[in-house]
Design a protein around this motif. Structure first.
Motif, mmCIF file in Angstrom:
data_model
loop_
_atom_site.group_PDB
_atom_site.id
_atom_site.type_symbol
_atom_site.label_atom_id
_atom_site.label_comp_id
_atom_site.label_asym_id
_atom_site.label_seq_id
_atom_site.Cartn_x
_atom_site.Cartn_y
_atom_site.Cartn_z
ATOM 1 N N VAL A 1 33.531 -10.975 3.894
ATOM 2 C CA VAL A 1 34.370 -10.765 5.068
ATOM 3 C C VAL A 1 35.116 -12.052 5.358
ATOM 4 N N SER A 2 36.383 -11.929 5.673
ATOM 5 C CA SER A 2 37.176 -13.056 6.165
ATOM 6 C C SER A 2 37.813 -12.638 7.483
ATOM 7 N N THR A 3 37.749 -13.520 8.480
ATOM 8 C CA THR A 3 38.478 -13.304 9.726
ATOM 9 C C THR A 3 39.553 -14.375 9.810
ATOM 10 N N TRP A 4 40.639 -14.077 10.520
ATOM 11 C CA TRP A 4 41.764 -14.998 10.561
ATOM 12 C C TRP A 4 42.688 -14.652 11.720
ATOM 13 N N ARG A 5 43.606 -15.584 12.004
ATOM 14 C CA ARG A 5 44.716 -15.342 12.923
ATOM 15 C C ARG A 5 45.986 -15.391 12.098
ATOM 16 N N LEU A 6 46.755 -14.314 12.153
ATOM 17 C CA LEU A 6 48.022 -14.221 11.436
ATOM 18 C C LEU A 6 49.148 -14.542 12.404
ATOM 19 N N THR A 7 50.074 -15.386 11.962
ATOM 20 C CA THR A 7 51.303 -15.633 12.710
ATOM 21 C C THR A 7 52.471 -15.478 11.749
ATOM 22 N N GLY A 8 53.603 -15.136 12.294
ATOM 23 C CA GLY A 8 54.800 -15.011 11.476
ATOM 24 C C GLY A 8 55.943 -14.440 12.278
ATOM 25 N N THR A 9 57.076 -14.351 11.634
ATOM 26 C CA THR A 9 58.280 -13.805 12.244
ATOM 27 C C THR A 9 58.795 -12.680 11.357
ATOM 28 N N SER A 10 58.983 -11.504 11.945
ATOM 29 C CA SER A 10 59.470 -10.369 11.164
ATOM 30 C C SER A 10 60.925 -10.594 10.773
ATOM 31 N N THR A 11 61.406 -9.795 9.856
ATOM 32 C CA THR A 11 62.803 -9.908 9.433
ATOM 33 C C THR A 11 63.750 -9.539 10.576
ATOM 34 N N ALA A 12 63.252 -8.825 11.597
ATOM 35 C CA ALA A 12 64.052 -8.500 12.781
ATOM 36 C C ALA A 12 64.034 -9.628 13.806
ATOM 37 N N GLY A 13 63.258 -10.693 13.529
ATOM 38 C CA GLY A 13 63.196 -11.833 14.430
ATOM 39 C C GLY A 13 62.085 -11.774 15.451
ATOM 40 N N ASP A 14 61.207 -10.785 15.365
ATOM 41 C CA ASP A 14 60.093 -10.666 16.306
ATOM 42 C C ASP A 14 58.951 -11.576 15.875
ATOM 43 N N ARG A 15 58.402 -12.327 16.823
ATOM 44 C CA ARG A 15 57.270 -13.200 16.562
ATOM 45 C C ARG A 15 55.988 -12.375 16.593
ATOM 46 N N VAL A 16 55.117 -12.583 15.610
ATOM 47 C CA VAL A 16 53.867 -11.843 15.491
ATOM 48 C C VAL A 16 52.710 -12.836 15.544
ATOM 49 N N THR A 17 51.735 -12.560 16.385
ATOM 50 C CA THR A 17 50.485 -13.317 16.436
ATOM 51 C C THR A 17 49.374 -12.309 16.673
ATOM 52 N N LEU A 18 48.398 -12.263 15.755
ATOM 53 C CA LEU A 18 47.313 -11.301 15.907
ATOM 54 C C LEU A 18 46.090 -11.775 15.137
ATOM 55 N N ASN A 19 44.950 -11.263 15.531
ATOM 56 C CA ASN A 19 43.700 -11.523 14.829
ATOM 57 C C ASN A 19 43.405 -10.358 13.904
ATOM 58 N N GLY A 20 42.767 -10.663 12.779
ATOM 59 C CA GLY A 20 42.413 -9.621 11.847
ATOM 60 C C GLY A 20 41.269 -10.032 10.951
ATOM 61 N N CYS A 21 40.919 -9.127 10.062
ATOM 62 C CA CYS A 21 39.862 -9.419 9.104
ATOM 63 C C CYS A 21 40.116 -8.656 7.817
ATOM 64 N N ASP A 22 39.532 -9.146 6.759
ATOM 65 C CA ASP A 22 39.538 -8.478 5.469
ATOM 66 C C ASP A 22 38.101 -8.214 5.064
ATOM 67 N N LEU A 23 37.864 -7.007 4.565
ATOM 68 C CA LEU A 23 36.581 -6.661 3.960
ATOM 69 C C LEU A 23 36.819 -6.623 2.457
ATOM 70 N N PHE A 24 35.969 -7.299 1.714
ATOM 71 C CA PHE A 24 36.146 -7.413 0.273
ATOM 72 C C PHE A 24 34.980 -6.801 -0.477
ATOM 73 N N ASP A 25 35.280 -6.149 -1.588
ATOM 74 C CA ASP A 25 34.300 -5.825 -2.619
ATOM 75 C C ASP A 25 34.632 -6.752 -3.774
ATOM 76 N N LEU A 26 33.624 -7.435 -4.307
ATOM 77 C CA LEU A 26 33.840 -8.423 -5.358
ATOM 78 C C LEU A 26 33.236 -7.960 -6.679
ATOM 79 N N SER A 27 33.865 -8.358 -7.757
ATOM 80 C CA SER A 27 33.327 -8.082 -9.093
ATOM 81 C C SER A 27 32.167 -9.032 -9.360
ATOM 82 N N PRO A 28 31.366 -8.781 -10.397
ATOM 83 C CA PRO A 28 30.282 -9.710 -10.738
ATOM 84 C C PRO A 28 30.797 -11.131 -11.020
ATOM 85 N N GLU A 29 32.056 -11.256 -11.428
ATOM 86 C CA GLU A 29 32.651 -12.575 -11.691
ATOM 87 C C GLU A 29 33.203 -13.219 -10.420
ATOM 88 N N GLY A 30 33.111 -12.507 -9.290
ATOM 89 C CA GLY A 30 33.577 -13.066 -8.026
ATOM 90 C C GLY A 30 35.051 -12.836 -7.747
#
Length: 135
Positions: A80-109
């Protein structure tokens, strides 16, 4: 721990906007599930070429996308990774949000599945709603 270092390195590759480097973290038979889509799992990209295109869409949609305040956990072949994403859309809107990724990993990582979730940030109401039961 090597696994959590791999996740930190993956975030760094995303922040460098280096899609070739990002893809080195993914298994050949990988899957990307994004937060948005018409299905309960969002939009699913399956296979290296499709996953690469799905990730490229993120960079095109938020050209200055950046992940910060990231934390990582590893448990066997899941992570699991948690993070804060920031950025600007191509329409010029500023984005700030929290999110997470759930990962399944191979035996090699390497990443076999990346399933992303994020908070829905809405405009504040013009009038503060009353709490239930208040007059």
């Amino acid at each position: 721990m090597p696994g959590t270092q791999m996740l930190k390195d993956l975030v760094a590759a995303f922040n460098a906007h280096d899609l070739d480097l990002v893809m080195t973290f993914f298994d050949d038979d990988c899957v990307l599930e994004t937060p948005r889509g018409v299905e309960p799992w969002g939009t699913r990209f399956q296979g290296r070429d499709a996953v690469r295109e799905g990730l490229a869409q993120r960079f095109r949609g938020l050209p200055d996308v950046h992940y910060a305040d990231d934390e990582h956990w590893l448990c066997g072949d899941h992570a699991v990774s948690t993070w804060r994403l920031t950025g600007t859309s191509t329409a010029g809107d500023r984005v700030t949000l929290n999110g997470c990724d759930l990962f399944d990993l191979s035996p090699e990582g390497r990443v076999r599945r990346k399933d992303s979730y994020w908070k829905i940030v809405e405009e504040p109401p013009l009038v503060t709603p009353r709490l239930a039961g208040q007059m």
